[in-house]
Design an enzyme around this catalytic site. Structure first.
Site, PDB file in Angstrom:
ATOM      1  N   GLU A 109       0.826  -1.211   0.000  1.00 29.68           N
ATOM      2  CA  GLU A 109       0.000   0.000   0.000  1.00 29.68           C
ATOM      3  C   GLU A 109       0.862   1.264   0.000  1.00 29.68           C
ATOM      4  OE1 GLU A 109      -3.159   0.195  -0.474  1.00 29.68           O
ATOM      5  OE2 GLU A 109      -3.407  -1.981  -0.503  1.00 29.68           O
ATOM      6  N   HIS A 123       1.542   2.374  -3.535  1.00 35.10           N
ATOM      7  CA  HIS A 123       0.432   3.144  -4.115  1.00 35.10           C
ATOM      8  C   HIS A 123       0.420   4.567  -3.549  1.00 35.10           C
ATOM      9  CE1 HIS A 123      -1.047  -0.408  -6.023  1.00 35.10           C
ATOM     10  NE2 HIS A 123      -1.494  -0.990  -4.922  1.00 35.10           N
TER      11      HIS A 123
END
Length: 346
Positions: free
Chosen positions: A23, A26
């Site tokens: 994550e 991202h």
């Protein structure tokens, strides 16, 4: 198998780091491309604590497994972020954000391999059947064997190498083996009964080989780590392709199976946990890039089509593809979990 506190901690930490790093990829690329990130969270579930820095809320959630980030405009109908919305950015920037999660998993594996090589060098098993470690509550430990013991014979048959010892153990599930060994230069004898390990699919004694140490320079560790990542990636892709083509048995591990593997590694030591984390991180990166709707690879594929067409796919088609993707993932998860239970209780 029962799980100790150490094993549970290892499972939580490994799963948490793998998803969090994914994550984070991202998150960083979304920020760099000018997208508005409303929240970056560590963990899932109810919010325990948080603070806002700039436009982003940084929070800690109750379930310490991974994390998530909320990028404004991931849904085409969300117009709140204007030209800073995900959907408003050029296709190539959105592509970067989508693949960044998998890229970070690959990068994590590379960094871990390089760090292990630089700090620990290359560990090569010694020629003789010397025990480099004995796991508590496993057959070898219960037989009284200890780290440093050298196996010299099994049932009267001479054992000269670790490979010979491992081969004997592998096919001896439930059999009583009369083991002769050296400890501090003195011969001794014990009875060892290997037990079948459902994860490894063979009999095991709960030992690891003694190794010799070869130092690795910092520069060499970077080069060797890159080679290992390429080799592991190629091997995993070949295995996935083989399973799709039916030439390789689809032996999958779901969350329970992966947790069991991590827990077993934790019993051996930190480096075994790191080795498992390396494999899982590369695996997570590869799986996420498969062109399946609901995975990053499926999202990237739709962006690729958008780039060719010059316009995005219709929202209805996207929703349908996402539904199909989730259904496929649920079926795959069910199949993998069924195999987990078969290995544990079959």
């Amino acid at each position: 198998m029962s799980f100790s506190i150490t094993m549970i901690l290892a499972i939580v930490i490994v799963f948490g780091i793998l998803v969090l790093v994914h994550e984070l990829g991202h998150f960083i690329t979304a920020k760099l491309t000018g997208m508005r990130v409303d929240e970056f969270a560590i963990g899932f579930g109810p919010k325990l604590a948080g603070f806002k820095y700039g436009e982003t809320l940084y929070s800690i959630r109750a379930i310490p497994l991974g994390g998530f980030n909320k990028i404004a405009g991931m849904e085409p109908d969300d117009k709140s972020a204007g030209d800073r919305a995900y959907w408003a950015k050029p296709v190539w920037q959105r592509m970067i954000v989508i693949v960044a999660g998998a890229a970070m998993n690959i990068l994590l594996a590379y960094v871990l391999i390089a760090a292990i090589l630089f700090t620990s060098g290359i560990q090569t098993p010694v020629k003789e059947a010397a025990l480099g470690g004995v796991i508590d509550q496993k057959p070898a430990a219960m037989a009284g064997l200890k780290k440093g013991d050298i196996i010299i014979a099994i049932n009267g048959e001479k054992i000269a190498t670790w490979q010979q010892f491992a081969a004997k153990i592998k096919v001896s599930d439930g059999k009583v083996l009369q083991v002769q060994y050296l400890r501090d230069g003195k011969k001794a004898m014990t009875n060892l009964i290997p037990e079948y390990d459902k994860t490894a699919k063979q009999a095991m004694a709960g030992v690891v080989a003694a190794t010799t140490h070869t130092p690795v320079s910092f520069a060499s560790s970077l080069v060797l780590a890159a080679k290992q990542v390429v080799y592991i990636t190629y091997t995993m892709i070949a295995a996935i392709f083989g399973m799709i083509m039916g030439t390789v048995h689809a032996d999958l591990a779901g969350p329970i199976g992966v947790a069991t593997i991590i827990g077993q590694a934790a019993e051996i030591g930190i480096q075994s946990v790191l080795n498992i984390m390396i494999l899982l991180s590369i695996n997570l990166g590869i799986i996420n890039l498969l062109p399946i709707p609901a995975l990053d690879g499926g999202h990237f594929f739709t962006l690729f089509i958008e780039a060719l067409r010059g316009r995005p796919l219709s929202p209805e088609l996207m929703r349908r593809s996402q539904f199909v993707g989730f259904a496929l993932l649920l079926i795959l998860m069910f199949f993998a979990t069924a195999q987990d239970f078969s290995r544990l209780f079959g």
